[in-house]
Scaffold this motif. Structure first.
Motif, PDB file in Angstrom:
ATOM      1  N   ALA A 122      30.897  25.226  54.372  1.00 30.01           N
ATOM      2  CA  ALA A 122      31.648  25.844  55.472  1.00 30.01           C
ATOM      3  C   ALA A 122      31.202  25.303  56.832  1.00 30.01           C
ATOM      4  N   GLN A 123      29.925  24.981  56.973  1.00 28.44           N
ATOM      5  CA  GLN A 123      29.465  24.386  58.229  1.00 28.44           C
ATOM      6  C   GLN A 123      30.169  23.054  58.472  1.00 28.44           C
ATOM      7  N   HIS A 124      30.337  22.260  57.423  1.00 30.48           N
ATOM      8  CA  HIS A 124      31.067  20.994  57.555  1.00 30.48           C
ATOM      9  C   HIS A 124      32.539  21.249  57.826  1.00 30.48           C
ATOM     10  N   ARG A 125      33.114  22.207  57.125  1.00 29.66           N
ATOM     11  CA  ARG A 125      34.551  22.486  57.244  1.00 29.66           C
ATOM     12  C   ARG A 125      34.902  22.970  58.644  1.00 29.66           C
ATOM     13  N   THR A 126      33.963  23.628  59.312  1.00 25.47           N
ATOM     14  CA  THR A 126      34.190  24.111  60.665  1.00 25.47           C
ATOM     15  C   THR A 126      34.389  22.948  61.633  1.00 25.47           C
ATOM     16  N   HIS A 128      35.634  19.909  60.815  1.00 23.15           N
ATOM     17  CA  HIS A 128      36.662  18.955  60.383  1.00 23.15           C
ATOM     18  C   HIS A 128      37.942  19.700  60.003  1.00 23.15           C
ATOM     19  N   THR A 129      39.040  18.965  59.941  1.00 18.22           N
ATOM     20  CA  THR A 129      40.316  19.576  59.591  1.00 18.22           C
ATOM     21  C   THR A 129      40.600  19.543  58.100  1.00 18.22           C
ATOM     22  N   SER A 130      39.711  18.914  57.340  1.00 17.23           N
ATOM     23  CA  SER A 130      39.907  18.873  55.896  1.00 17.23           C
ATOM     24  C   SER A 130      38.587  19.180  55.198  1.00 17.23           C
ATOM     25  N   ALA A 131      38.670  19.346  53.892  1.00 19.09           N
ATOM     26  CA  ALA A 131      37.478  19.676  53.104  1.00 19.09           C
ATOM     27  C   ALA A 131      36.447  18.554  53.232  1.00 19.09           C
ATOM     28  N   PRO A 132      35.181  18.915  53.328  1.00 19.30           N
ATOM     29  CA  PRO A 132      34.145  17.887  53.453  1.00 19.30           C
ATOM     30  C   PRO A 132      33.919  17.136  52.141  1.00 19.30           C
ATOM     31  N   SER A 133      33.341  15.982  52.261  1.00 15.10           N
ATOM     32  CA  SER A 133      33.014  15.160  51.106  1.00 15.10           C
ATOM     33  C   SER A 133      31.909  15.834  50.292  1.00 15.10           C
ATOM     34  N   PRO A 134      32.071  15.940  48.969  1.00 17.15           N
ATOM     35  CA  PRO A 134      31.009  16.511  48.143  1.00 17.15           C
ATOM     36  C   PRO A 134      29.685  15.763  48.289  1.00 17.15           C
ATOM     37  N   GLU A 135      29.740  14.457  48.530  1.00 19.78           N
ATOM     38  CA  GLU A 135      28.516  13.675  48.699  1.00 19.78           C
ATOM     39  C   GLU A 135      27.750  14.104  49.944  1.00 19.78           C
ATOM     40  N   VAL A 136      28.467  14.339  51.039  1.00 18.95           N
ATOM     41  CA  VAL A 136      27.836  14.755  52.289  1.00 18.95           C
ATOM     42  C   VAL A 136      27.249  16.160  52.140  1.00 18.95           C
ATOM     43  N   VAL A 137      27.980  17.060  51.511  1.00 18.61           N
ATOM     44  CA  VAL A 137      27.487  18.426  51.311  1.00 18.61           C
ATOM     45  C   VAL A 137      26.264  18.405  50.400  1.00 18.61           C
ATOM     46  N   ALA A 138      26.292  17.607  49.350  1.00 15.52           N
ATOM     47  CA  ALA A 138      25.144  17.518  48.445  1.00 15.52           C
ATOM     48  C   ALA A 138      23.917  16.995  49.185  1.00 15.52           C
ATOM     49  N   ARG A 139      24.117  16.002  50.019  1.00 19.08           N
ATOM     50  CA  ARG A 139      23.000  15.458  50.805  1.00 19.08           C
ATOM     51  C   ARG A 139      22.414  16.522  51.723  1.00 19.08           C
ATOM     52  N   ASP A 140      23.288  17.282  52.400  1.00 19.32           N
ATOM     53  CA  ASP A 140      22.804  18.318  53.307  1.00 19.32           C
ATOM     54  C   ASP A 140      22.145  19.469  52.553  1.00 19.32           C
ATOM     55  N   CYS A 141      22.620  19.774  51.371  1.00 18.09           N
ATOM     56  CA  CYS A 141      21.952  20.794  50.557  1.00 18.09           C
ATOM     57  C   CYS A 141      20.515  20.376  50.274  1.00 18.09           C
ATOM     58  N   GLN A 162      33.480  23.248  42.485  1.00 18.40           N
ATOM     59  CA  GLN A 162      33.698  24.495  43.231  1.00 18.40           C
ATOM     60  C   GLN A 162      34.651  24.322  44.413  1.00 18.40           C
ATOM     61  N   SER A 163      35.067  23.097  44.694  1.00 17.41           N
ATOM     62  CA  SER A 163      35.820  22.841  45.917  1.00 17.41           C
ATOM     63  C   SER A 163      37.116  23.647  46.019  1.00 17.41           C
ATOM     64  N   THR A 164      37.773  23.888  44.907  1.00 21.27           N
ATOM     65  CA  THR A 164      39.006  24.686  44.944  1.00 21.27           C
ATOM     66  C   THR A 164      38.697  26.112  45.391  1.00 21.27           C
ATOM     67  N   ASP A 165      37.635  26.689  44.840  1.00 24.20           N
ATOM     68  CA  ASP A 165      37.241  28.045  45.244  1.00 24.20           C
ATOM     69  C   ASP A 165      36.803  28.068  46.702  1.00 24.20           C
ATOM     70  N   TYR A 166      36.065  27.053  47.133  1.00 28.62           N
ATOM     71  CA  TYR A 166      35.600  27.005  48.520  1.00 28.62           C
ATOM     72  C   TYR A 166      36.773  26.889  49.483  1.00 28.62           C
ATOM     73  N   GLU A 167      37.720  26.031  49.153  1.00 28.18           N
ATOM     74  CA  GLU A 167      38.874  25.852  50.031  1.00 28.18           C
ATOM     75  C   GLU A 167      39.720  27.131  50.082  1.00 28.18           C
ATOM     76  N   ARG A 168      39.897  27.791  48.935  1.00 32.69           N
ATOM     77  CA  ARG A 168      40.646  29.060  48.916  1.00 32.69           C
ATOM     78  C   ARG A 168      39.941  30.089  49.799  1.00 32.69           C
ATOM     79  N   ARG A 169      38.638  30.195  49.662  1.00 36.63           N
ATOM     80  CA  ARG A 169      37.875  31.150  50.478  1.00 36.63           C
ATOM     81  C   ARG A 169      38.013  30.806  51.950  1.00 36.63           C
ATOM     82  N   TRP A 170      37.962  29.532  52.267  1.00 36.38           N
ATOM     83  CA  TRP A 170      38.084  29.090  53.643  1.00 36.38           C
ATOM     84  C   TRP A 170      39.475  29.404  54.217  1.00 36.38           C
TER      85      TRP A 170
END
Length: 175
Positions: A122-126, A128-141, A162-170
């Motif tokens: 969600a920090q990445h999504r805030t 950007h206008t689209s879902a963040p790259s799973p690679e970038v999120v994994a690196r930040d995790c 989980q991206s579908t659930d994350y995007e729906r929640r967002w």
């Protein structure tokens, strides 16, 4: 939608006529979607056109409701709740399990990692206008110390699952 995530009819956890979501961006109101308008006359002639609205956001799932309570606890206490505290927060907000008993902490324990990952997502999504790259999120995790069982790093595949659930929640939240 996974077998553990089932739609629910309520969204907010506080007494309010406006539903809300808290996801690290602060409390935000949920979008209300206008219904399709009545047929209107076409500017090119007598044909009728129908004004259509965007499809409504999906109903929040049970896990989304757990997440709302998780973020509510964080906002109130400044720390992540353990499963017992989350169970108590849910119960205090009228969300109980079978036989009107508090939801079992062992049931809630399985969602903690997904909620931590979602916060990074969600920090990445805030920004950007689209879902963040799973690679970038994994690196930040990894950078933030968000790891799986036995301190295994979070993989892009885990985030992509989980991206579908994350995007729906967002999409349920509107700033």
């Amino acid at each position: 939608m996974s077998a553990t995530e089932q739609p629910v009819s309520e969204v907010g956890l506080q007494d309010s006529s406006t539903p809300f979501v808290r996801d690290g961006r602060g409390p935000v109101k949920l979008a209300s979607v206008p219904s399709p308008g009545p047929p209107t006359a076409s500017p090119l002639g007598g044909e009728q056109a129908t004004v259509t609205a965007t499809p409504p956001a999906p109903e929040p799932t049970l896990v989304d409701r757990y997440y709302l309570a998780w973020t509510q606890y964080q906002a109130e206490h400044g720390t992540e709740p353990n499963p017992n505290e989350l169970s108590n927060t849910l119960s205090a907000n009228g969300m109980n399990g079978r036989a009107s008993q508090p939801i079992s902490p062992s049931t809630l324990r399985r969602y903690q990692l997904a909620f931590r990952i979602y916060q990074v997502w969600a920090q990445h999504r805030t920004r950007h206008t689209s879902a963040p790259s799973p690679e970038v999120v994994a690196r930040d995790c990894t950078t933030l110390g968000v790891t799986g069982q036995y301190n295994k790093p979070i993989t892009p595949d885990q985030i992509a699952e989980q991206s579908t659930d994350y995007e729906r929640r967002w999409l349920r939240a509107v700033p």
